[in-house]
Design an enzyme around this catalytic site. Structure first.
Site, PDB file in Angstrom:
ATOM      1  N   HIS B  64       0.849  -1.197   0.000  1.00  0.00           N
ATOM      2  CA  HIS B  64       0.000   0.000   0.000  1.00  0.00           C
ATOM      3  C   HIS B  64       0.879   1.241   0.000  1.00  0.00           C
ATOM      4  O   HIS B  64       2.075   1.180   0.277  1.00  0.00           O
ATOM      5  CB  HIS B  64      -0.937  -0.001   1.214  1.00  0.00           C
ATOM      6  CG  HIS B  64      -0.236   0.109   2.523  1.00  0.00           C
ATOM      7  ND1 HIS B  64       0.587  -0.882   3.024  1.00  0.00           N
ATOM      8  CD2 HIS B  64      -0.222   1.111   3.453  1.00  0.00           C
ATOM      9  CE1 HIS B  64       1.071  -0.502   4.194  1.00  0.00           C
ATOM     10  NE2 HIS B  64       0.613   0.703   4.480  1.00  0.00           N
ATOM     11  N   HIS B  66       1.726   3.912   1.804  1.00  0.00           N
ATOM     12  CA  HIS B  66       2.116   4.723   2.949  1.00  0.00           C
ATOM     13  C   HIS B  66       3.633   4.848   2.879  1.00  0.00           C
ATOM     14  O   HIS B  66       4.317   3.880   2.537  1.00  0.00           O
ATOM     15  CB  HIS B  66       1.695   4.069   4.266  1.00  0.00           C
ATOM     16  CG  HIS B  66       0.307   4.483   4.700  1.00  0.00           C
ATOM     17  ND1 HIS B  66      -0.469   3.694   5.518  1.00  0.00           N
ATOM     18  CD2 HIS B  66      -0.412   5.602   4.428  1.00  0.00           C
ATOM     19  CE1 HIS B  66      -1.628   4.321   5.722  1.00  0.00           C
ATOM     20  NE2 HIS B  66      -1.615   5.467   5.081  1.00  0.00           N
ATOM     21  N   ASP B  68       6.162   4.758   4.756  1.00  0.00           N
ATOM     22  CA  ASP B  68       7.094   3.816   5.380  1.00  0.00           C
ATOM     23  C   ASP B  68       7.237   2.517   4.583  1.00  0.00           C
ATOM     24  O   ASP B  68       8.184   1.769   4.802  1.00  0.00           O
ATOM     25  CB  ASP B  68       6.692   3.525   6.832  1.00  0.00           C
ATOM     26  CG  ASP B  68       5.232   3.110   6.967  1.00  0.00           C
ATOM     27  OD1 ASP B  68       4.368   3.724   6.305  1.00  0.00           O
ATOM     28  OD2 ASP B  68       4.950   2.183   7.735  1.00  0.00           O
ATOM     29  N   HIS B  69       6.324   2.238   3.666  1.00  0.00           N
ATOM     30  CA  HIS B  69       6.411   1.008   2.881  1.00  0.00           C
ATOM     31  C   HIS B  69       7.047   1.222   1.503  1.00  0.00           C
ATOM     32  O   HIS B  69       7.299   0.262   0.791  1.00  0.00           O
ATOM     33  CB  HIS B  69       5.023   0.362   2.741  1.00  0.00           C
ATOM     34  CG  HIS B  69       4.525  -0.190   4.043  1.00  0.00           C
ATOM     35  ND1 HIS B  69       4.393  -1.531   4.288  1.00  0.00           N
ATOM     36  CD2 HIS B  69       4.179   0.432   5.197  1.00  0.00           C
ATOM     37  CE1 HIS B  69       3.958  -1.711   5.527  1.00  0.00           C
ATOM     38  NE2 HIS B  69       3.815  -0.536   6.098  1.00  0.00           N
ATOM     39  N   HIS B 141      -7.183  -1.834   5.368  1.00  0.00           N
ATOM     40  CA  HIS B 141      -6.337  -0.830   6.011  1.00  0.00           C
ATOM     41  C   HIS B 141      -6.945   0.547   5.770  1.00  0.00           C
ATOM     42  O   HIS B 141      -8.011   0.662   5.157  1.00  0.00           O
ATOM     43  CB  HIS B 141      -4.905  -0.949   5.452  1.00  0.00           C
ATOM     44  CG  HIS B 141      -3.880  -0.210   6.246  1.00  0.00           C
ATOM     45  ND1 HIS B 141      -3.823  -0.245   7.617  1.00  0.00           N
ATOM     46  CD2 HIS B 141      -2.847   0.595   5.864  1.00  0.00           C
ATOM     47  CE1 HIS B 141      -2.820   0.510   8.026  1.00  0.00           C
ATOM     48  NE2 HIS B 141      -2.217   1.033   6.986  1.00  0.00           N
ATOM     49  N   ASP B 211      -0.052  -4.189   5.939  1.00  0.00           N
ATOM     50  CA  ASP B 211      -0.812  -3.579   7.036  1.00  0.00           C
ATOM     51  C   ASP B 211      -2.284  -3.932   6.883  1.00  0.00           C
ATOM     52  O   ASP B 211      -2.891  -3.613   5.857  1.00  0.00           O
ATOM     53  CB  ASP B 211      -0.678  -2.052   6.992  1.00  0.00           C
ATOM     54  CG  ASP B 211       0.730  -1.585   7.325  1.00  0.00           C
ATOM     55  OD1 ASP B 211       1.632  -2.439   7.388  1.00  0.00           O
ATOM     56  OD2 ASP B 211       0.915  -0.370   7.504  1.00  0.00           O
ATOM     57  N   HIS B 269       6.244  -5.872  11.782  1.00  0.00           N
ATOM     58  CA  HIS B 269       5.619  -4.543  11.771  1.00  0.00           C
ATOM     59  C   HIS B 269       5.247  -4.106  13.189  1.00  0.00           C
ATOM     60  O   HIS B 269       4.141  -3.629  13.462  1.00  0.00           O
ATOM     61  CB  HIS B 269       4.375  -4.574  10.859  1.00  0.00           C
ATOM     62  CG  HIS B 269       3.950  -3.212  10.373  1.00  0.00           C
ATOM     63  ND1 HIS B 269       3.055  -2.435  11.056  1.00  0.00           N
ATOM     64  CD2 HIS B 269       4.309  -2.494   9.289  1.00  0.00           C
ATOM     65  CE1 HIS B 269       2.853  -1.306  10.406  1.00  0.00           C
ATOM     66  NE2 HIS B 269       3.623  -1.305   9.325  1.00  0.00           N
TER      67      HIS B 269
END
Lengths: 307, 307
Positions: B64, B66, B68-69, B141, B211, B269
């Site tokens: 996804h 975000h 941080d990914h 999510h 997530d 995570h």
């Protein structure tokens, strides 16, 4: 009392990281104000590692738009947002970075919790704070690039306790008022700072080249720096590569430092091809003896010139 | 001979890194093919640290959008370009990532030297390779999110040297041909693989949630995984936070593992608030004993189920 200025190298590699060196990022810390110069990938972990607090005044200076100098920005902005930062972040960078930040915030759902006060980089004074300012100059690289100096205004002179005692100024609050440059009243007489302190001194000046070839205009820009941090991607025997890729060798960096009459030179942005920076710093010292090789985690304290 | 499948955790923190844990990234290595699942900031240094070669077949799966990914993607693509990579990189991600890559390549002067074969994530088979395929399913999510499974086709059965010898097949080249599932000629007689090997076996199946909240559809999607890697951001006592932020607790991850009848569960995570993952894994083991807590650098070898 003179503010301590500390410079910490968070990443000292060039375009690609190595096991020992992260991507370019340097912090200047001055009385709780943090100035982050370039922001390579991994900067947030280095910030944790070096215990650099970011809840404070933060200014980000970006020299140019190559990924290795900005790839840590997204994570940094996001982590500060998750921590609920409200205070604005000042940022100076080539104008296109603002567009990238806008698109990235939108597409990657960044959700900033604080404003970015964005100043497009251009030659001249780009930011002014109470006690210091930031100036930019054009660098010579393969894309639009800038060098920066962080320079304090004049600092107050050295305080002489013996003179204060002779004038019967009681130690404590009144001394610190005088040290801050304001006069005080003792009995029915005013004592001015000039009676108890030496002459005002030059503030600290720190220069950072970013990625660049050496140039006469940068020599002028960096004149008299207490610390000059300069592109040292290559060693002298790879001078042709430095020229082709618009970087500098350690010896070229030293020549700039010498001509600009700086006090100290820190070499950084080392090509991943060099496992040891010893040869680079040795070559540079023949031209400019006050040279050090930066490494990740190195902190240098910069104090004003005694002269 | 069965291919070894190794799973290495490069980053096991959640949204913010800690001193010990990097941002989310996992590699699956299978016969020189590297599958990178999520690509948090710092991934290139972790790749160096764990000696993961990238000159090979590379597939990137993004769960996804975000930060941080995906914050490690820019650096990774740039470093591979500097190394002169020519081989295409396969990528499965929510469609908007392609737009971000386009804008980023342009504004930050990335200069990719290789094509990206981009597959927009959607439920179903998203990529097929000779010996394995990748399937996606919707996760639950706060933004569009996907889970992935990497699953091998059936593997050939166990080779029985005694049967081969009894049929007078000389050891060497002919044995390996039979092991690869092709028949051979010995004298004037054909020997087929089924005469010297056991029944074909299930291939390895590895699942990664990204997530997500737990869900019945993910239980179905992950059914029978040899290894399930699942969101374990919170511990059970923080279940309300997990629900609110659309993540899972370690106990919820264990419940999915149990219902999906997987062989092994790896929790990852972890919220930066937990210094120790011991309590999370202990809680989870009460529900699903075959649970481990991932840490940066952990490598798990996954072999096919003996059944």
């Amino acid at each position: 009392m003179a503010a301590k200025v500390r410079v910490t190298f968070l990443g000292t590699s060039s375009a690609a990281p190595t096991r020992d060196r992260g991507l370019p990022a340097i912090v200047v810390r001055r009385e709780g104000h943090v100035i982050l110069m370039d922001c390579g990938e991994g900067v947030q972990r280095q910030i944790l590692e070096e215990s650099v607090g970011l809840g404070k005044d933060l200014t980000v200076l970006v020299t140019h738009l190559h990924g290795d100098h900005v790839s840590g920005l997204l994570g940094l902005l996001q982590t500060m947002s998750m921590a609920g930062r409200k205070k604005p972040v000042d940022m100076v960078a080539p104008a296109k970075l603002l567009k990238w930040l806008d698109v990235t915030s939108d597409l990657l759902n960044v959700g900033l919790t604080f404003p970015i006060r964005f100043v497009p980089a251009r030659p001249g004074v780009v930011l002014r704070y109470r006690d210091f300012r930031i100036r930019a100059a054009r660098a010579t690289h393969s894309v639009d690039a800038f060098s920066y100096v962080v320079e304090e205004g004049p600092r107050s002179g050295v305080f002489h306790p013996d003179r204060a005692r002779a004038l019967r100024v009681p130690e404590g609050k009144l001394w610190s008022t005088l040290q801050k440059g304001r006069s005080v009243k003792v009995g029915d007489r005013r004592v001015s700072p000039s009676e108890v302190t030496g002459p005002r001194r030059r503030g600290v000046k720190i220069g950072y080249s970013g990625d660049t070839r050496p140039s006469p205009s940068l020599v002028r820009f960096f004149r008299g720096c207490d610390l000059l941090i300069f592109d040292s991607t290559f060693r002298a025997s790879d001078a042709a590569k430095a020229k082709e890729r618009k970087h500098s060798t350690s010896v070229e960096a030293a020549a700039v430092a010498k001509r600009a009459k700086v006090r100290k030179l820190a070499l950084t942005h080392f090509s991943a091809r060099y496992v040891e920076t010893g040869p680079l710093v040795r070559e540079a010292r023949k031209v400019f003896p006050e040279t050090v090789a930066a490494f990740d985690g190195l902190t240098l304290e910069v104090s004003p010139s005694p002269g």
